[in-house]
Design a protein around this motif. Structure first.
Motif, mmCIF file in Angstrom:
data_model
loop_
_atom_site.group_PDB
_atom_site.id
_atom_site.type_symbol
_atom_site.label_atom_id
_atom_site.label_comp_id
_atom_site.label_asym_id
_atom_site.label_seq_id
_atom_site.Cartn_x
_atom_site.Cartn_y
_atom_site.Cartn_z
ATOM 1 N N ARG A 12 12.511 -4.713 7.740
ATOM 2 C CA ARG A 12 12.514 -3.841 6.568
ATOM 3 C C ARG A 12 11.978 -4.423 5.293
ATOM 4 O O ARG A 12 11.037 -3.898 4.435
ATOM 5 C CB ARG A 12 13.962 -2.944 6.297
ATOM 6 N N LEU A 13 12.352 -5.590 4.814
ATOM 7 C CA LEU A 13 12.057 -6.299 3.708
ATOM 8 C C LEU A 13 10.782 -6.752 3.878
ATOM 9 O O LEU A 13 10.043 -6.719 2.952
ATOM 10 C CB LEU A 13 12.775 -7.501 3.712
ATOM 11 N N THR A 14 10.379 -7.391 5.047
ATOM 12 C CA THR A 14 8.715 -7.378 5.232
ATOM 13 C C THR A 14 7.990 -6.265 5.007
ATOM 14 O O THR A 14 6.961 -6.258 4.278
ATOM 15 C CB THR A 14 8.523 -8.037 6.710
ATOM 16 N N ALA A 15 8.226 -5.173 5.579
ATOM 17 C CA ALA A 15 7.418 -3.898 5.669
ATOM 18 C C ALA A 15 7.698 -3.533 3.764
ATOM 19 O O ALA A 15 6.566 -3.203 3.355
ATOM 20 C CB ALA A 15 8.021 -3.052 6.262
ATOM 21 N N SER A 16 8.671 -3.603 3.430
ATOM 22 C CA SER A 16 8.550 -3.306 1.834
ATOM 23 C C SER A 16 7.751 -4.243 0.989
ATOM 24 O O SER A 16 7.047 -3.742 0.147
ATOM 25 C CB SER A 16 10.177 -3.349 1.312
ATOM 26 N N TYR A 17 7.894 -5.420 1.502
ATOM 27 C CA TYR A 17 6.928 -6.469 0.633
ATOM 28 C C TYR A 17 5.680 -6.203 0.629
ATOM 29 O O TYR A 17 4.765 -5.878 -0.071
ATOM 30 C CB TYR A 17 7.423 -7.643 0.986
ATOM 31 N N ALA A 18 5.250 -5.947 2.031
ATOM 32 C CA ALA A 18 3.822 -5.809 2.370
ATOM 33 C C ALA A 18 3.137 -4.356 1.863
ATOM 34 O O ALA A 18 2.078 -4.396 1.273
ATOM 35 C CB ALA A 18 3.429 -5.795 3.862
ATOM 36 N N GLY A 19 4.263 -3.366 1.839
ATOM 37 C CA GLY A 19 3.919 -2.137 1.218
ATOM 38 C C GLY A 19 3.873 -2.163 -0.410
ATOM 39 O O GLY A 19 2.671 -1.537 -0.854
ATOM 40 N N PHE A 20 4.543 -2.889 -1.026
ATOM 41 C CA PHE A 20 4.497 -3.067 -2.408
ATOM 42 C C PHE A 20 3.238 -3.778 -2.724
ATOM 43 O O PHE A 20 2.418 -3.341 -3.879
ATOM 44 C CB PHE A 20 5.840 -3.852 -3.101
ATOM 45 N N LEU A 21 2.918 -4.595 -1.986
ATOM 46 C CA LEU A 21 1.552 -5.457 -2.354
ATOM 47 C C LEU A 21 0.299 -4.547 -1.963
ATOM 48 O O LEU A 21 -0.556 -4.726 -2.823
ATOM 49 C CB LEU A 21 1.537 -6.919 -1.459
ATOM 50 N N MET A 22 0.598 -3.977 -0.971
ATOM 51 C CA MET A 22 -0.786 -3.011 -0.807
ATOM 52 C C MET A 22 -0.742 -2.096 -1.984
ATOM 53 O O MET A 22 -1.949 -1.646 -2.332
ATOM 54 C CB MET A 22 -0.465 -2.427 0.356
ATOM 55 N N LEU A 23 0.125 -1.287 -2.364
ATOM 56 C CA LEU A 23 0.198 -0.606 -3.283
ATOM 57 C C LEU A 23 -0.292 -1.001 -4.815
ATOM 58 O O LEU A 23 -1.151 -0.456 -5.278
ATOM 59 C CB LEU A 23 1.539 -0.023 -3.610
ATOM 60 N N ALA A 24 0.205 -2.295 -4.858
ATOM 61 C CA ALA A 24 -0.325 -2.851 -6.484
ATOM 62 C C ALA A 24 -1.838 -2.803 -6.112
ATOM 63 O O ALA A 24 -2.760 -2.848 -7.065
ATOM 64 C CB ALA A 24 0.331 -4.054 -6.483
ATOM 65 N N GLY A 25 -2.399 -3.551 -4.979
ATOM 66 C CA GLY A 25 -3.761 -3.591 -4.835
ATOM 67 C C GLY A 25 -4.349 -2.397 -5.038
ATOM 68 O O GLY A 25 -5.765 -2.602 -5.387
ATOM 69 N N ALA A 26 -3.879 -1.634 -4.238
ATOM 70 C CA ALA A 26 -4.742 -0.134 -4.252
ATOM 71 C C ALA A 26 -4.891 0.225 -5.693
ATOM 72 O O ALA A 26 -5.865 0.740 -6.173
ATOM 73 C CB ALA A 26 -3.955 0.928 -3.228
ATOM 74 N N LEU A 27 -3.719 0.098 -6.490
ATOM 75 C CA LEU A 27 -3.796 0.563 -7.700
ATOM 76 C C LEU A 27 -4.649 -0.091 -8.545
ATOM 77 O O LEU A 27 -5.662 0.422 -9.369
ATOM 78 C CB LEU A 27 -2.361 0.485 -8.588
ATOM 79 N N LEU A 28 -4.923 -1.450 -8.569
ATOM 80 C CA LEU A 28 -5.946 -2.384 -8.934
ATOM 81 C C LEU A 28 -7.232 -1.848 -8.988
ATOM 82 O O LEU A 28 -8.077 -1.729 -9.668
ATOM 83 C CB LEU A 28 -5.638 -3.716 -8.898
ATOM 84 N N LEU A 29 -7.419 -1.516 -7.506
ATOM 85 C CA LEU A 29 -8.880 -1.393 -7.058
ATOM 86 C C LEU A 29 -9.179 -0.092 -7.517
ATOM 87 O O LEU A 29 -10.424 0.550 -7.789
ATOM 88 C CB LEU A 29 -9.094 -1.275 -5.695
ATOM 89 N N ALA A 30 -8.323 0.892 -7.498
ATOM 90 C CA ALA A 30 -8.393 2.396 -8.028
ATOM 91 C C ALA A 30 -8.633 2.321 -9.605
ATOM 92 O O ALA A 30 -9.593 3.040 -10.140
ATOM 93 C CB ALA A 30 -7.263 3.352 -7.953
ATOM 94 N N ALA A 31 -8.385 1.427 -10.247
ATOM 95 C CA ALA A 31 -8.599 1.057 -11.684
ATOM 96 C C ALA A 31 -9.936 0.857 -11.975
ATOM 97 O O ALA A 31 -10.626 1.209 -12.789
ATOM 98 C CB ALA A 31 -7.470 0.243 -12.593
#
Length: 362
Positions: A12-31
């Motif tokens: 669960r920690l791994t999924a949370s870390y990967a999900g947070f990293l994906m979300l941060a990357g997606a927000l950066l690309l969206a910007a």
């Protein structure tokens, strides 16, 4: 509790870390995408030709997909490694808990490193294991000593009965007197064990009680024993209100005074009984003259079946549970028991109990 199996904390920690990293990357690309849409005109002249915005957006989308896939893989691998490192102390704590569940209390976690939440938990668990190990060892010694103490009068009774049966000419009055003394000792030991168990379970009603009155009652009751052994009892102290069980606190006081009388000088000994009130506690102190005691011996006096420098078997020597009962009653009343050797010989026993909360009128 029986629980259904679920994903591990590490997963669960791994999924949370990967999900947070994906979300941060997606927000950066969206910007970046929004920036291109707002600030890049449909056609832009560049060296070598004209750049079409739609083509740029298509190429950017392809690159963004590759970046998100890379972030996902990186997040999963990195998150798995980081979660494993972070949860390693918890794994050691879990292993130690399972060993304790199986009855092993000798192991310790001893997590290295600086203080943090995991190390605080490990240190507290190590302290609990140490207390449990000491308690279990004390209980085992208690069981062994109790079995020995109970077996002794039964063996003596059996021997006396065998003698009376095989020797009809023997004085039956003497046998009966000895049987009476042995059975009395066995009954006293059983009652002491029951009292110890009752105090340990804290199954008693708390009432307001004056320790100074209990001290006077104990001194008056044991005065014949003191006179027989040439010991003087001196009591002092003002009214000392406390909250607890009057019978148990009286037993505590009786045990302390009797112990001070029995373990005293052969003649011209003295016992001092004092009660007092402190800001947050009430104090009962019993002090007596006697032989000099070593610190090593002092640390064992509150254990069951310890009788000072030797095992005394006189008419008032008790059953070896006097101070053990005092300790248990004190702990049951949320108090502290302190034993201090006197420089001139003898011992000072101090019982501190919480002072009652003053009543406020309405």
């Amino acid at each position: 509790m029986n629980r259904a199996p679920g994903p591990s904390v590490r997963l669960r920690l791994t999924a949370s870390y990967a999900g947070f990293l994906m979300l941060a990357g997606a927000l950066l690309l969206a910007a970046v995408w929004i920036f291109i849409l707002r600030h890049l005109p449909p056609y832009t002249s560049v060296s070598g030709g004209v750049l079409v915005r739609s083509t740029l957006l298509h190429d950017f989308a392809s690159a963004a997909g590759a970046v998100l896939f890379f972030l996902l893989m990186f997040g999963l691998v990195g998150g798995w490694i980081l979660a494993g490192r972070m949860l390693a102390p918890l794994t050691r704590i879990t292993d130690a808990t399972r060993m304790a569940t199986n009855g092993s209390f000798s192991h310790r976690i001893r997590l290295p490193g600086r203080r943090d939440e995991f190390r605080d938990l490990a240190d507290d668990f190590d302290g609990m294991l140490e207390r449990l190990e000491a308690h279990v060892a004390e209980q085992r010694r208690f069981a062994a000593n109790a079995s020995h103490e109970l077996r002794t009068p039964l063996a003596i009774s059996k021997a006396l009965l065998d003698v009376a049966r095989t020797d009809p000419d023997r004085d039956t009055g003497e046998v009966i007197d000895r049987l009476h003394a042995v059975n009395t000792r066995a009954i006293d030991l059983t009652e002491a064990l029951l009292l110890l168990s009752r105090a340990d379970q804290r199954s008693f009603t708390r009432e307001h009680v004056d320790l100074s009155l209990l001290a006077e009652e104990a001194a008056e009751t044991l005065l014949p024993l003191a006179e027989k052994r040439g010991v003087t009892i001196e009591t002092s102290g003002d009214i000392t209100p406390a909250i607890g069980s009057p019978p148990l606190l009286l037993q505590l006081t009786m045990n302390l005074v009797q112990n001070a009388i029995v373990h005293n000088l052969p003649e011209r000994g003295t016992v001092w009984v004092n009660t007092g009130v402190c800001p947050k506690t009430v104090v009962l102190t019993v002090e007596n003259t006697g032989d000099k005691l070593t610190p090593q011996l002092m640390s064992t006096l509150t254990e069951p079946f310890q009788r000072g420098t030797e095992r005394i078997h006189t008419d008032h020597a008790g059953v070896g549970l006097g101070l053990a009962i005092v300790k248990t009653i004190t702990q049951a009343h949320h108090g502290t028991l302190t034993l201090t050797p006197r420089s001139a010989g003898g011992i000072r026993v101090t019982v501190e109990l919480p002072a009652p909360v003053p009543r406020t009128g309405r």
